[in-house]
Design a protein around this motif. Sequence first.
Motif, mmCIF file in Angstrom:
data_model
loop_
_atom_site.group_PDB
_atom_site.id
_atom_site.type_symbol
_atom_site.label_atom_id
_atom_site.label_comp_id
_atom_site.label_asym_id
_atom_site.label_seq_id
_atom_site.Cartn_x
_atom_site.Cartn_y
_atom_site.Cartn_z
ATOM 1 N N ALA A 1 0.836 -1.081 -0.490
ATOM 2 C CA ALA A 1 0.064 0.304 0.004
ATOM 3 C C ALA A 1 0.705 1.684 -0.259
ATOM 4 O O ALA A 1 0.425 2.243 -0.685
ATOM 5 N N VAL A 2 1.632 1.286 0.927
ATOM 6 C CA VAL A 2 3.011 2.221 0.239
ATOM 7 C C VAL A 2 3.895 2.760 -0.516
ATOM 8 O O VAL A 2 3.375 3.653 -1.170
ATOM 9 N N ALA A 3 4.267 1.446 -1.203
ATOM 10 C CA ALA A 3 4.370 1.912 -2.719
ATOM 11 C C ALA A 3 3.254 2.003 -3.138
ATOM 12 O O ALA A 3 4.287 3.053 -4.849
ATOM 13 N N LEU A 4 2.610 1.431 -3.522
ATOM 14 C CA LEU A 4 1.463 1.974 -4.123
ATOM 15 C C LEU A 4 0.965 3.371 -4.135
ATOM 16 O O LEU A 4 1.375 4.349 -4.737
ATOM 17 N N ASN A 5 0.829 3.874 -3.260
ATOM 18 C CA ASN A 5 1.073 5.455 -2.735
ATOM 19 C C ASN A 5 2.222 6.650 -2.978
ATOM 20 O O ASN A 5 1.466 7.348 -3.109
ATOM 21 N N VAL B 1 4.917 1.454 -15.698
ATOM 22 C CA VAL B 1 5.400 2.118 -14.682
ATOM 23 C C VAL B 1 5.905 0.306 -13.090
ATOM 24 O O VAL B 1 4.417 -0.298 -13.381
ATOM 25 N N HIS B 2 6.924 0.219 -13.172
ATOM 26 C CA HIS B 2 6.992 -0.859 -12.609
ATOM 27 C C HIS B 2 7.573 -0.995 -11.200
ATOM 28 O O HIS B 2 8.766 0.686 -10.895
ATOM 29 N N LEU B 3 7.497 -1.284 -10.504
ATOM 30 C CA LEU B 3 8.173 -1.865 -8.546
ATOM 31 C C LEU B 3 9.001 -2.332 -9.212
ATOM 32 O O LEU B 3 8.688 -3.363 -9.061
ATOM 33 N N VAL B 4 10.660 -2.366 -7.984
ATOM 34 C CA VAL B 4 10.546 -2.799 -7.801
ATOM 35 C C VAL B 4 11.192 -3.345 -6.581
ATOM 36 O O VAL B 4 11.393 -2.992 -5.855
ATOM 37 N N PHE B 5 10.702 -5.440 -6.492
ATOM 38 C CA PHE B 5 11.134 -5.267 -4.920
ATOM 39 C C PHE B 5 12.551 -6.123 -4.672
ATOM 40 O O PHE B 5 12.252 -6.898 -5.009
ATOM 41 N N PHE B 6 12.716 -5.723 -2.582
ATOM 42 C CA PHE B 6 13.290 -6.896 -2.744
ATOM 43 C C PHE B 6 13.817 -6.976 -1.001
ATOM 44 O O PHE B 6 12.255 -6.770 -0.969
ATOM 45 N N ASN B 7 14.080 -8.215 -0.674
ATOM 46 C CA ASN B 7 13.529 -8.876 1.429
ATOM 47 C C ASN B 7 14.589 -7.573 1.669
ATOM 48 O O ASN B 7 14.107 -7.117 3.375
ATOM 49 N N GLU B 8 15.606 -6.837 1.650
ATOM 50 C CA GLU B 8 16.410 -6.365 2.023
ATOM 51 C C GLU B 8 16.161 -4.338 1.927
ATOM 52 O O GLU B 8 14.544 -4.328 1.631
ATOM 53 N N ARG C 1 7.150 -6.108 -10.588
ATOM 54 C CA ARG C 1 6.235 -6.212 -11.172
ATOM 55 C C ARG C 1 5.381 -4.563 -11.618
ATOM 56 O O ARG C 1 5.932 -3.591 -11.163
ATOM 57 N N LYS C 2 4.454 -5.083 -12.526
ATOM 58 C CA LYS C 2 4.240 -3.693 -13.110
ATOM 59 C C LYS C 2 2.862 -3.110 -11.859
ATOM 60 O O LYS C 2 2.379 -3.830 -11.129
ATOM 61 N N PHE C 3 2.855 -1.249 -12.166
ATOM 62 C CA PHE C 3 1.977 -1.083 -11.343
ATOM 63 C C PHE C 3 0.718 -1.771 -11.087
ATOM 64 O O PHE C 3 -0.242 -1.802 -9.674
ATOM 65 N N ASN C 4 0.075 -1.505 -12.496
ATOM 66 C CA ASN C 4 -1.364 -2.431 -12.582
ATOM 67 C C ASN C 4 -1.426 -3.722 -11.713
ATOM 68 O O ASN C 4 -2.393 -4.504 -11.301
ATOM 69 N N VAL C 5 0.176 -4.755 -11.933
ATOM 70 C CA VAL C 5 -0.215 -6.367 -11.461
ATOM 71 C C VAL C 5 0.007 -5.517 -9.778
ATOM 72 O O VAL C 5 -0.845 -6.610 -9.146
ATOM 73 N N ILE C 6 0.007 -4.643 -8.980
ATOM 74 C CA ILE C 6 0.230 -4.859 -7.905
ATOM 75 C C ILE C 6 -1.545 -4.065 -7.245
ATOM 76 O O ILE C 6 -1.873 -4.670 -6.378
ATOM 77 N N THR C 7 -1.950 -3.227 -8.599
ATOM 78 C CA THR C 7 -2.967 -2.883 -7.540
ATOM 79 C C THR C 7 -3.951 -3.999 -7.776
ATOM 80 O O THR C 7 -4.856 -4.263 -7.215
ATOM 81 N N LYS C 8 -3.771 -4.641 -8.527
ATOM 82 C CA LYS C 8 -4.591 -5.393 -9.556
ATOM 83 C C LYS C 8 -4.604 -6.919 -7.947
ATOM 84 O O LYS C 8 -5.680 -7.040 -7.347
ATOM 85 N N LEU C 9 -3.492 -6.992 -7.623
ATOM 86 C CA LEU C 9 -3.103 -7.839 -6.236
ATOM 87 C C LEU C 9 -4.151 -7.484 -4.585
ATOM 88 O O LEU C 9 -5.013 -8.462 -4.327
ATOM 89 N N ILE C 10 -3.824 -6.786 -4.719
ATOM 90 C CA ILE C 10 -4.644 -5.717 -3.384
ATOM 91 C C ILE C 10 -5.667 -6.111 -3.540
ATOM 92 O O ILE C 10 -7.357 -6.143 -2.456
ATOM 93 N N ARG C 11 -6.542 -5.563 -4.629
ATOM 94 C CA ARG C 11 -8.114 -5.580 -5.317
ATOM 95 C C ARG C 11 -8.783 -7.426 -5.368
ATOM 96 O O ARG C 11 -9.556 -7.397 -4.422
ATOM 97 N N LEU C 12 -8.283 -7.843 -5.885
ATOM 98 C CA LEU C 12 -7.837 -9.457 -5.413
ATOM 99 C C LEU C 12 -7.800 -9.776 -4.557
ATOM 100 O O LEU C 12 -9.698 -10.735 -3.685
#
Length: 177
Positions: A83-87, A100-107, A163-174
Amino acid sequence: MKYYVFLRGVTPTGKNRIPKMVILKSIMEDAGFKKVMTYIQSGNIIFDSDLPKPEVAKEVHMRILENIGADLKVIVKSRKELAVALNENPFDDTYDYSRVHLVFFNERLSELNFDLLNNVSLLGEKLEIGSECIYMYLPKDAAKKRLNNNFLERKLKIDATTRKFNVITKLIRLERE
């Protein structure tokens, strides 16, 4: 806690192939994760677990390796982190969100040395650092894309997945449906 798990390195064929997402869902349920959902074949999983994130990543990796044979990198995020990443998305409505792409990592971002990205020619691409992820804008007309997982993993010495911005949005909605 609700976790979003992103698999890095899923391929359509070969040893890192996930045969079907229904099989992956079953493997996660057998591992004891609750309310398991999957989304698209590239490896997005949502579930509940009481385990801390590092243990979730280790368990998911081990279960996939043992049951399917795929040796995938596993990135784990919480609903709040996504949610923070999207906002915090630095790209406004004048940008094509499909680029628009978001890059995630565990660090933690504070642990990464972003000076390693200085003096990189981005050829029209844009990179921004957020508090939960790295944002990339990759225009369609970029002749040769510099920004990608492999580039960031090499430069920052991390495991990452995009992941694309739209995919993250869809995951949260799903997950909320």
